[in-house]
Enzyme design. Sequence first.
Site, PDB file in Angstrom:
ATOM      1  N   ARG A 103       0.853  -1.184   0.000  1.00  0.00           N
ATOM      2  CA  ARG A 103       0.000   0.000   0.000  1.00  0.00           C
ATOM      3  C   ARG A 103       0.879   1.220   0.000  1.00  0.00           C
ATOM      4  O   ARG A 103       1.711   1.375   0.880  1.00  0.00           O
ATOM      5  CB  ARG A 103      -0.811  -0.007   1.300  1.00  0.00           C
ATOM      6  CG  ARG A 103      -2.254   0.080   1.108  1.00  0.00           C
ATOM      7  CD  ARG A 103      -3.049  -0.028   2.344  1.00  0.00           C
ATOM      8  NE  ARG A 103      -2.515   0.443   3.599  1.00  0.00           N
ATOM      9  CZ  ARG A 103      -3.269   0.858   4.598  1.00  0.00           C
ATOM     10  NH1 ARG A 103      -4.572   0.896   4.460  1.00  0.00           N
ATOM     11  NH2 ARG A 103      -2.744   1.220   5.733  1.00  0.00           N
ATOM     12  N   THR A 107      -0.988   7.558  -0.784  1.00  0.00           N
ATOM     13  CA  THR A 107      -2.288   7.464  -1.471  1.00  0.00           C
ATOM     14  C   THR A 107      -3.168   6.350  -0.903  1.00  0.00           C
ATOM     15  O   THR A 107      -4.371   6.313  -1.163  1.00  0.00           O
ATOM     16  CB  THR A 107      -2.075   7.169  -2.968  1.00  0.00           C
ATOM     17  OG1 THR A 107      -1.439   5.881  -3.077  1.00  0.00           O
ATOM     18  CG2 THR A 107      -1.188   8.211  -3.623  1.00  0.00           C
ATOM     19  N   ASP A 199       0.273  -3.033  12.440  1.00  0.00           N
ATOM     20  CA  ASP A 199       0.729  -3.426  11.101  1.00  0.00           C
ATOM     21  C   ASP A 199       1.030  -4.920  11.097  1.00  0.00           C
ATOM     22  O   ASP A 199       1.995  -5.375  11.723  1.00  0.00           O
ATOM     23  CB  ASP A 199       1.978  -2.620  10.722  1.00  0.00           C
ATOM     24  CG  ASP A 199       2.364  -2.838   9.272  1.00  0.00           C
ATOM     25  OD1 ASP A 199       2.543  -4.004   8.867  1.00  0.00           O
ATOM     26  OD2 ASP A 199       2.485  -1.846   8.536  1.00  0.00           O
ATOM     27  N   ASP A 202       4.597  -5.935   9.763  1.00  0.00           N
ATOM     28  CA  ASP A 202       5.670  -5.569  10.706  1.00  0.00           C
ATOM     29  C   ASP A 202       5.636  -6.444  11.951  1.00  0.00           C
ATOM     30  O   ASP A 202       6.678  -6.853  12.461  1.00  0.00           O
ATOM     31  CB  ASP A 202       5.544  -4.093  11.117  1.00  0.00           C
ATOM     32  CG  ASP A 202       6.027  -3.159  10.016  1.00  0.00           C
ATOM     33  OD1 ASP A 202       6.705  -3.633   9.086  1.00  0.00           O
ATOM     34  OD2 ASP A 202       5.720  -1.956  10.088  1.00  0.00           O
TER      35      ASP A 202
HETATM   36  C1  PRP Z   1      -1.231  -4.486   4.432  1.00  0.00           C
HETATM   37  C2  PRP Z   1      -2.107  -5.716   4.532  1.00  0.00           C
HETATM   38  C3  PRP Z   1      -2.907  -5.658   3.248  1.00  0.00           C
HETATM   39  C4  PRP Z   1      -3.077  -4.190   3.060  1.00  0.00           C
HETATM   40  C5  PRP Z   1      -4.467  -3.830   3.497  1.00  0.00           C
HETATM   41  O1  PRP Z   1      -0.158  -4.705   3.620  1.00  0.00           O
HETATM   42  O2  PRP Z   1      -1.389  -6.900   4.693  1.00  0.00           O
HETATM   43  O3  PRP Z   1      -2.245  -6.245   2.152  1.00  0.00           O
HETATM   44  O4  PRP Z   1      -2.126  -3.522   3.886  1.00  0.00           O
HETATM   45  O5  PRP Z   1      -4.744  -2.509   3.249  1.00  0.00           O
HETATM   46  P1  PRP Z   1      -5.839  -2.041   2.213  1.00  0.00           P
HETATM   47  O6  PRP Z   1      -7.066  -2.843   2.466  1.00  0.00           O
HETATM   48  O7  PRP Z   1      -6.020  -0.590   2.557  1.00  0.00           O
HETATM   49  O8  PRP Z   1      -5.298  -2.237   0.826  1.00  0.00           O
HETATM   50  P2  PRP Z   1       1.013  -3.609   3.448  1.00  0.00           P
HETATM   51  O9  PRP Z   1       0.736  -2.704   2.310  1.00  0.00           O
HETATM   52  O10 PRP Z   1       1.257  -2.956   4.779  1.00  0.00           O
HETATM   53  O11 PRP Z   1       2.250  -4.484   2.996  1.00  0.00           O
HETATM   54  P3  PRP Z   1       3.092  -5.554   3.814  1.00  0.00           P
HETATM   55  O12 PRP Z   1       2.207  -6.754   4.035  1.00  0.00           O
HETATM   56  O13 PRP Z   1       4.207  -5.846   2.877  1.00  0.00           O
HETATM   57  O14 PRP Z   1       3.554  -4.948   5.113  1.00  0.00           O
HETATM   58  N1  URA Z   2      -2.484  -2.948   7.090  1.00  0.00           N
HETATM   59  C1  URA Z   2      -2.150  -3.378   8.325  1.00  0.00           C
HETATM   60  O1  URA Z   2      -1.207  -4.170   8.491  1.00  0.00           O
HETATM   61  N2  URA Z   2      -2.860  -2.933   9.379  1.00  0.00           N
HETATM   62  C2  URA Z   2      -3.886  -2.088   9.245  1.00  0.00           C
HETATM   63  O2  URA Z   2      -4.508  -1.730  10.270  1.00  0.00           O
HETATM   64  C3  URA Z   2      -4.223  -1.645   7.952  1.00  0.00           C
HETATM   65  C4  URA Z   2      -3.509  -2.094   6.886  1.00  0.00           C
END
Ligand code: PRP
Ligand code: URA
Length: 208
Positions: A103, A107, A199, A202
């Site tokens: 994400r 944006t 997160d 993380d």
């Molecule tokens: C997180 C999560 C989803 C996304 C959800 O991933 O695991 O994929 O955000 O958010 P959305 O519904 O607003 O699209 P992130 O982008 O943090 O990537 P990561 O798993 O690599 O940390």
């Molecule tokens: N992605 C995450 O990991 N946590 C949230 O709360 C939203 C998006």
Amino acid sequence: MANIHSSPHPLVAHKLTLLRDKRTEPKKFRELIREMAALLAYEATADLVLQAKQVETPLAETTGSELKEKIGLVPILRAGLGMVEGIWNLMPSAEVWHIGLYRDERTLKPVEYYNKLPVEPTIALCLILDPMLATGGSAVATVDVLKRWGVHKIKFVGILGAPEGLALMEKQHPEVPIHLAAVDERLNERGYILPGLGDAGDRQFGTG
Ligand code: PRP
Ligand code: URA
């Protein structure tokens, strides 16, 4: 919303509370994600199609069942990775196809960075795995990719959803069932789910 299934199982509620706790360390967090994924997938697969299969027990021949359709697990990188193992143990013949999306922090739109799907679909039913459905952008983009690939039976298995993201999925892909541990209250100004669990990537990987 008709296609959203929030788990009624007490084990899921118990484990979700441990997962939310900010004191839960990455090792325990990963264990909980793995266990909850299996419990949620159990619920999400209650309508899998079976076909008859003959089997010989030590005493007699009888008619049993086997899964009819090839299943694909599609974790969204990174956070979806932790959901694979628990579910794969339940259905070891499933294929695993990774989709890389992150994400954009500004944006909040998903950016695709990894996709090695072959030209022709190799599976009949896809389970998209991602713990968090926040704005819904990542889930919608993944369903778009899978539909373009040619898969028509798709389900989403996650841990937490926000009303905003569930509404987007309902609008864009109303036929896709969504299986979650819980639906939370709302998103904060940075697109994080409240009360949420922080997160999910993380916390699993010890980053951030
Ligand atoms: C997180 C999560 C989803 C996304 C959800 O991933 O695991 O994929 O955000 O958010 P959305 O519904 O607003 O699209 P992130 O982008 O943090 O990537 P990561 O798993 O690599 O940390
Ligand atoms: N992605 C995450 O990991 N946590 C949230 O709360 C939203 C998006």
